[in-house]
Write a protein that holds these residues in place. Sequence first.
Motif, mmCIF file in Angstrom:
data_model
loop_
_atom_site.group_PDB
_atom_site.id
_atom_site.type_symbol
_atom_site.label_atom_id
_atom_site.label_comp_id
_atom_site.label_asym_id
_atom_site.label_seq_id
_atom_site.Cartn_x
_atom_site.Cartn_y
_atom_site.Cartn_z
ATOM 1 N N ALA A 35 0.812 -1.216 0.000
ATOM 2 C CA ALA A 35 0.000 0.000 0.000
ATOM 3 C C ALA A 35 0.848 1.269 0.000
ATOM 4 N N THR A 36 2.139 1.170 0.311
ATOM 5 C CA THR A 36 2.949 2.387 0.434
ATOM 6 C C THR A 36 4.152 2.451 -0.508
ATOM 7 N N GLN A 37 4.962 1.438 -0.552
ATOM 8 C CA GLN A 37 6.244 1.499 -1.250
ATOM 9 C C GLN A 37 6.159 1.744 -2.760
ATOM 10 N N PRO A 38 5.233 1.104 -3.492
ATOM 11 C CA PRO A 38 5.176 1.390 -4.929
ATOM 12 C C PRO A 38 4.859 2.861 -5.228
ATOM 13 N N PHE A 39 4.056 3.495 -4.381
ATOM 14 C CA PHE A 39 3.714 4.904 -4.590
ATOM 15 C C PHE A 39 4.909 5.818 -4.338
ATOM 16 N N LEU A 42 6.907 5.425 -7.482
ATOM 17 C CA LEU A 42 6.204 6.058 -8.600
ATOM 18 C C LEU A 42 6.361 7.572 -8.590
ATOM 19 N N ASN A 43 6.420 8.158 -7.411
ATOM 20 C CA ASN A 43 6.502 9.615 -7.293
ATOM 21 C C ASN A 43 7.930 10.131 -7.124
ATOM 22 N N ASN A 44 8.898 9.308 -7.409
ATOM 23 C CA ASN A 44 10.299 9.710 -7.331
ATOM 24 C C ASN A 44 10.640 10.512 -8.589
ATOM 25 N N ARG A 45 10.549 11.812 -8.503
ATOM 26 C CA ARG A 45 10.741 12.675 -9.668
ATOM 27 C C ARG A 45 12.213 12.817 -10.072
ATOM 28 N N SER A 46 13.123 12.324 -9.229
ATOM 29 C CA SER A 46 14.538 12.425 -9.594
ATOM 30 C C SER A 46 14.959 11.309 -10.554
ATOM 31 N N ALA A 47 14.059 10.348 -10.789
ATOM 32 C CA ALA A 47 14.353 9.260 -11.729
ATOM 33 C C ALA A 47 13.540 9.460 -13.011
ATOM 34 N N ASP A 50 11.465 5.488 -17.340
ATOM 35 C CA ASP A 50 11.831 4.073 -17.464
ATOM 36 C C ASP A 50 12.304 3.505 -16.126
ATOM 37 N N THR A 51 13.152 4.249 -15.447
ATOM 38 C CA THR A 51 13.675 3.810 -14.153
ATOM 39 C C THR A 51 12.549 3.684 -13.128
ATOM 40 N N ARG A 52 11.642 4.653 -13.111
ATOM 41 C CA ARG A 52 10.512 4.602 -12.187
ATOM 42 C C ARG A 52 9.631 3.396 -12.471
ATOM 43 N N ALA A 53 9.390 3.129 -13.753
ATOM 44 C CA ALA A 53 8.534 1.989 -14.121
ATOM 45 C C ALA A 53 9.141 0.674 -13.637
ATOM 46 N N VAL A 54 10.422 0.492 -13.884
ATOM 47 C CA VAL A 54 11.095 -0.734 -13.458
ATOM 48 C C VAL A 54 11.134 -0.810 -11.929
ATOM 49 N N SER A 55 11.379 0.306 -11.280
ATOM 50 C CA SER A 55 11.443 0.339 -9.822
ATOM 51 C C SER A 55 10.100 -0.030 -9.196
ATOM 52 N N VAL A 56 9.014 0.535 -9.714
ATOM 53 C CA VAL A 56 7.686 0.216 -9.195
ATOM 54 C C VAL A 56 7.363 -1.261 -9.415
ATOM 55 N N ALA A 57 7.617 -1.760 -10.617
ATOM 56 C CA ALA A 57 7.330 -3.164 -10.933
ATOM 57 C C ALA A 57 8.157 -4.102 -10.057
ATOM 58 N N ARG A 58 9.432 -3.762 -9.878
ATOM 59 C CA ARG A 58 10.301 -4.613 -9.051
ATOM 60 C C ARG A 58 9.875 -4.581 -7.588
ATOM 61 N N THR A 59 9.495 -3.411 -7.105
ATOM 62 C CA THR A 59 9.031 -3.299 -5.717
ATOM 63 C C THR A 59 7.778 -4.146 -5.507
ATOM 64 N N ILE A 60 6.830 -4.047 -6.427
ATOM 65 C CA ILE A 60 5.609 -4.855 -6.322
ATOM 66 C C ILE A 60 5.963 -6.340 -6.390
ATOM 67 N N GLY A 61 6.856 -6.710 -7.300
ATOM 68 C CA GLY A 61 7.276 -8.104 -7.428
ATOM 69 C C GLY A 61 7.893 -8.644 -6.150
ATOM 70 N N ASN A 174 -0.164 9.155 -17.726
ATOM 71 C CA ASN A 174 -0.323 10.234 -16.738
ATOM 72 C C ASN A 174 0.506 11.454 -17.121
ATOM 73 N N HIS A 175 1.698 11.214 -17.678
ATOM 74 C CA HIS A 175 2.567 12.315 -18.103
ATOM 75 C C HIS A 175 1.899 13.112 -19.229
ATOM 76 N N VAL A 176 1.352 12.415 -20.212
ATOM 77 C CA VAL A 176 0.661 13.074 -21.334
ATOM 78 C C VAL A 176 -0.559 13.828 -20.808
ATOM 79 N N LYS A 177 -1.290 13.221 -19.904
ATOM 80 C CA LYS A 177 -2.488 13.853 -19.323
ATOM 81 C C LYS A 177 -2.121 15.135 -18.584
ATOM 82 N N GLN A 178 -1.030 15.098 -17.816
ATOM 83 C CA GLN A 178 -0.585 16.288 -17.083
ATOM 84 C C GLN A 178 -0.152 17.390 -18.047
ATOM 85 N N GLN A 179 0.557 17.023 -19.125
ATOM 86 C CA GLN A 179 0.995 18.027 -20.103
ATOM 87 C C GLN A 179 -0.206 18.675 -20.787
ATOM 88 N N THR A 180 -1.210 17.887 -21.094
ATOM 89 C CA THR A 180 -2.422 18.422 -21.744
ATOM 90 C C THR A 180 -3.131 19.406 -20.810
#
Length: 188
Positions: A35-39, A42-47, A50-61, A174-180
């Motif tokens: 409930a906490t770690q993947p978020f 996901l919100n690590n803006r310094s990465a 691609d890195t965030r996606a892999v990090s979130v997936a690996r954390t969930i795994g 989400n990135h495209v949605k925010q830019q729009t």
Amino acid sequence: MSIVISNRAEKAVTAIGKYINSPEQRLIQGATALATQPFIDLNNRSADEDTRAVSVARTIGKIVAGTVVGVGVRYATIFLAKRFSRYVLKEGPKYLEEIKRKTKYDVLLPEFDCSKMKIKKQDFINKYNNSIKTIGTIFATGVMVFTNFLIDAPLTKIITKALTKRVKSSIEHNHVKQQTEVEENAAA
């Protein structure tokens, strides 16, 4: 200084200790982490994305694999500990007169001398249940040394691979949605 605990608080703590044991504790830990770690990842803006996606997936795994295997191993070893510690009781009017192993394979049940140690049936059953859970958890710790490499790591890799594309597309969406939204706000 002494700490005073209300009767209701004491009952709550006793109930938690009675019903939430090693497997349940691991399940609670896994649910909290999921409930906490993947978020956080996901919100690590310094990465980058691609890195965030892999990090979130690996954390969930890691969380899912560790929780499923941890809970399963703990329940299995407690079950096995119970299977190798069956007993036969001979009850007296107030105390147990005899506690024997049911078969020669019930090696995890300690020898009891009821002539020296007076114990009521319910007290024995409570101590028995606690000791079986403890023995099972100790065995689980040894088993998990191997399951971490044999099951957890490969399962984490499979889950990570399956989730990475989904997480990446979600981040990009989400990135495209925010830019729009930013462009629409700038135009208004």
